[in-house]
Enzyme design. Structure first.
Site, PDB file in Angstrom:
ATOM      1  CG  ASP A  20      13.422  62.355  33.070  1.00 32.07           C
ATOM      2  OD1 ASP A  20      13.227  61.230  33.586  1.00 32.07           O
ATOM      3  OD2 ASP A  20      12.633  63.310  33.206  1.00 32.07           O
TER       4      ASP A  20
ATOM      5  CG  HIS B  40       6.066  66.733  37.401  1.00 34.86           C
ATOM      6  ND1 HIS B  40       6.712  66.195  38.497  1.00 34.86           N
ATOM      7  CD2 HIS B  40       6.940  66.610  36.358  1.00 34.86           C
ATOM      8  CE1 HIS B  40       7.921  65.769  38.122  1.00 34.86           C
ATOM      9  NE2 HIS B  40       8.078  66.004  36.826  1.00 34.86           N
TER      10      HIS B  40
ATOM     11  CE1 TYR C 232      11.423  66.344  28.769  1.00 31.89           C
ATOM     12  CE2 TYR C 232      12.640  65.539  30.677  1.00 31.89           C
ATOM     13  CZ  TYR C 232      11.443  65.923  30.090  1.00 31.89           C
ATOM     14  OH  TYR C 232      10.282  65.885  30.812  1.00 31.89           O
TER      15      TYR C 232
ATOM     16  CG  ASP D  10      10.416  78.702  29.912  1.00 29.97           C
ATOM     17  OD1 ASP D  10      11.488  78.454  30.511  1.00 29.97           O
ATOM     18  OD2 ASP D  10       9.298  78.576  30.450  1.00 29.97           O
TER      19      ASP D  10
ATOM     20  CG  HIS E 169      12.063  65.402  36.991  1.00 28.17           C
ATOM     21  ND1 HIS E 169      12.223  65.068  35.655  1.00 28.17           N
ATOM     22  CD2 HIS E 169      12.871  66.460  37.224  1.00 28.17           C
ATOM     23  CE1 HIS E 169      13.092  65.892  35.106  1.00 28.17           C
ATOM     24  NE2 HIS E 169      13.506  66.754  36.027  1.00 28.17           N
TER      25      HIS E 169
ATOM     26  CG  ASP F  79      10.387  61.284  34.940  1.00 26.92           C
ATOM     27  OD1 ASP F  79      10.087  61.466  33.746  1.00 26.92           O
ATOM     28  OD2 ASP F  79      10.913  62.168  35.661  1.00 26.92           O
TER      29      ASP F  79
HETATM   30  C1  X5A Z   1       7.899  65.038  33.008  1.00 23.15           C
HETATM   31  C2  X5A Z   1       9.185  65.691  33.367  1.00 23.15           C
HETATM   32  C3  X5A Z   1      10.340  67.632  34.205  1.00 23.15           C
HETATM   33  C4  X5A Z   1      10.132  69.061  34.583  1.00 23.15           C
HETATM   34  C5  X5A Z   1      11.470  69.734  34.892  1.00 23.15           C
HETATM   35  C6  X5A Z   1      11.329  71.187  35.237  1.00 23.15           C
HETATM   36  N1  X5A Z   1       9.137  66.952  33.830  1.00 23.15           N
HETATM   37  N2  X5A Z   1      12.601  71.766  35.531  1.00 23.15           N
HETATM   38  O1  X5A Z   1      10.237  65.092  33.204  1.00 23.15           O
HETATM   39 ZN    ZN Z   2      11.185  63.737  34.436  1.00 22.26          ZN
END
Ligand code: X5A
Ligand code: ZN
Length: 669
Positions: free
Chosen positions: A265, A135, A305, A20, A174, A172
């Site tokens: 990230d 999330h 990441y 994935d 996101h 973060d």
């Molecule tokens: C915790 C976090 C990112 C999810 C990305 C999905 N989640 N494309 O950084």
């Molecule tokens: Zn994130």
């Protein structure tokens, strides 16, 4: 009061068992890379190590539905095919037989950190966890997140510790939509998130990630979304967002605790974020948050990441939590137009809910403001006798404390140069009698009548010794007491010495009755900022004077809206902060200013105060220079119209040259 590091090796167990491409970046090595780097840098050893426990199902139930908890519990016995099928029911999620265990450890780690901070066992800390949390929603996993670690910690802080105001800062890259949904109608949790948005074209593609989502019901104004509409946001953009948006709100909110959804990230190199902020930036973000809530900051890992960038950013965060000064930021400190547009749109959306934002909607004012009298100001601090004895004992008790964290190699020094006592740290500096004044220095001192006496000259010698130590990198910061009548003269000589030592950028923040020395160079090496209670004036981009604000709100907008943007834009090698005659600052205000000025100059701050200042003042300044959190300012009071007007005027004058002052885009852009 140390720093906790909460971790458990079992959290490396969960991993993706099938193909994935979206989920494969969330790997066990994220934790091991961060931890290895903390060890290599000697940072892990300076922390109080806590082994994570599993959260109870009751604790999970603080934010999740019983059905959802059961669903995750049951994944423990599923085979690979079943896990994959179930994962497919959620957005960007994989389950593993160890997921339930790991996710309970992640929540437990956040709770342990919180309990350690709220019981006073430590001042702050970081929980290194997987899976991440922000999330995750009441009944849904999302974006690699299973249980919402930070949200459960906030709910627990309210329920078990009786807290009323919790700030969650989600840096973060996101949007933590899970956290937003859980608290959107709750005014006791202020949720701030910045995130890559690109006008809705970035995951999780939600309309409610935009700036106009501000919470609902009782919680109106307690959700703050800062959408980044372009990739490539860097140090200047992040720092500007904190100074112009987050911190004004945060001081007005006056949190009892700061929780950080600490995803990395948003750092350079990350494949998800595509941003440009360097790891050092996270040291600055951390330091800027440490002035809130008496320094009670709990950071919990979310994303990140790029293993190198993640590890380095984690180290920067922990190092700052430990009290070390943040390394100077690299790169031009100029926020980009897109960032300013975003910040401006958040200010517009939030202004109805926050007094601190209503004031700063800056329309450049070109007319000269009325002059401000110093009438109606609080009287100067009561004379408290010789400053030195109490400061000395404050410091030695500071040093006697069993230290969880041995100080870094470069420590603060304190030279209290009154006749009766000299206390200088570290010891090799203590032995010194101060520099003998050489011919050059004597020539600088000569014109000053106030330096004619031996005592004043001795004091000066010690100051100069300390200054040299800072410029040579042996000492990080210091405090010097000056004879009362000699503050201006001492500052003048200190500046000359800094320049002759080769300093390229020296920031002087002079509070009270301290005029700019008349013969000072005008070549951009000195930025002179006088906060004193007369009129607002910018004689040049390097010579700025502003009234001393009386009320907390005015003081904060002066610091956040003027002093720090100038300081971050100037990128000084050294900051001289001088509390001169009639500076009128209360201890907590002086401590906040001094503490925040550590940021722009890599911690190199030399504080000058007059010998007859209160002893408490010297003690408090010594502590913040040592990396302790400044005391809370207490409830917010709105800035006076005069203070607001003066600030608007100065910002209008200075914005063209000092881009960090901007909090909205150019009109033509
Ligand atoms: C915790 C976090 C990112 C999810 C990305 C999905 N989640 N494309 O950084
Ligand atoms: Zn994130």
């Amino acid at each position: 009061m140390g720093t906790a590091l909460v971790y458990h090796e079992d959290m490396t167990a969960t991993r993706l068992l099938w193909d994935d491409p979206e989920c494969e970046i969330e790997r066990p090595e994220r934790l091991t890379a961060a931890l290895d780097r903390l060890r290599k840098c000697g940072l892990e050893q300076r922390c109080l190590r806590l082994s994570a426990r599993e959260a109870s199902e009751e604790e999970l139930g603080l934010v999740h539905s019983p059905e959802y908890v059961s669903l995750v519990r049951e994944t423990q016995v599923l085979g690979k095919e079943e896990l994959q099928a179930l994962s497919g029911q959620f957005d960007a999620i994989y389950f593993h037989p160890s997921t339930f265990h790991c996710a309970r450890l992640a929540v437990g780690a956040a709770l342990q950190l919180l309990d350690a901070v709220l019981t006073g066992e430590v001042q702050n800390g970081l929980a290194l966890v997987r899976p991440p949390g922000h999330h995750s929603q009441r009944a849904a996993a999302s974006g690699f997140c299973v249980f919402n670690n930070v949200a459960i910690a906030a709910a627990h802080a309210k329920q078990k510790h009786g807290l009323h105001r919790i700030l969650i800062v989600d840096w973060d890259v996101h949007h933590g939509q899970g956290t937003q949904y859980l608290f959107e109608d709750d005014p006791s949790v202020l949720y701030f998130s910045w995130h890559r948005y690109e006008h809705g074209r970035f995951w999780p593609f939600l309309r409610e990630s935009d700036a106009d989502a501000v919470g609902r019901g009782q919680g109106l104004g307690f959700t703050v979304n800062l959408p980044w509409n372009q990739v490539g946001m860097g140090n200047a953009d992040y720092v500007a967002a904190f100074l112009h948006l987050l911190l004004p709100l945060a001081f007005e909110f006056d949190p009892e605790l700061v929780l950080v959804s600490a995803g990395f990230d948003s750092a350079i190199g990350d494949p998800e974020g595509q941003m440009q902020a360097t790891p050092e930036c996270f040291a600055h973000l951390t330091q800027l948050l440490q002035v809130l809530a008496g320094g009670r900051v709990c950071a919990v890992l979310e994303g990140g990441y790029h293993l190198e960038s993640l590890a380095e950013s984690v180290c920067m965060t922990v190092q700052t939590l430990l009290g070390d000064p943040a390394p100077p930021l690299s790169g031009p400190m100029v926020p980009c137009q897109s960032a300013l547009e975003s910040i401006q749109s958040v200010c517009a959306a939030q202004a109805p809910h926050w007094k601190s934002l209503q004031l700063q909607d800056v329309t450049p004012v070109q007319t000269s403001p009325s002059t401000h009298s110093s009438e109606g100001r609080p009287p100067p601090l009561l004379p408290g006798g010789p400053v030195c004895k109490t400061a000395a004992s404050a410091l030695s008790s500071l040093l006697d404390q069993p230290c969880l964290h041995p100080a870094p190699p470069v420590c603060p020094a304190v030279a209290l140069t009154a006749p009766d006592i000299t206390l200088v740290l570290p010891p090799d500096v203590t032995q010194q009698e101060g520099s003998a004044l050489n011919e050059e220095t004597e020539a600088w001192a000569k014109p000053h009548e106030s330096l004619a006496q031996d005592e004043a000259l001795t004091a000066l010698g010690k100051l100069l010794y300390l200054l040299d130590g800072m410029l040579d990198g042996q000492v990080s910061s210091g405090i010097v007491a000056t004879p009362p009548s000699a503050a201006a003269a001492t500052l003048d000589v200190a500046i000359q010495r800094g320049l002759s030592h080769g300093a390229q950028r020296l920031l002087c923040v002079a509070l009270g009755q301290l005029d700019r020395p008349p013969d000072l160079v005008h070549d951009g090496r000195i930025l002179w900022l006088n906060i004193r209670g007369k009129e607002a004036a910018a004689l040049s981009m390097f010579q700025v004077s502003t009234p001393l604000p009386v009320l907390t709100g005015g003081f904060l907008s002066c610091i956040l809206g003027l002093v720090l943007p100038l300081a971050y834009g100037f990128q000084p090698e050294l900051v001289l902060v001088a509390l001169g005659p009639a500076h009128g600052l209360q201890g907590p205000h002086a401590a906040l200013l001094t503490s925040m000025l550590r940021g722009p100059a890599g911690g190199r701050v030399l504080a000058l105060l007059e010998e007859d200042s209160t002893p408490q003042l010297a003690g408090i300044l010594a502590r913040v220079l040592h990396g302790e959190a400044p005391p809370s300012l207490g409830p917010y009071s709105v800035a006076s119209p005069e203070d607001t007007q003066a600030l608007r005027y100065l910002r209008g004058q200075l914005e063209p040259q000092w881009k960090m002052l901007q909090c909205r885009p150019h009109l033509e852009a």
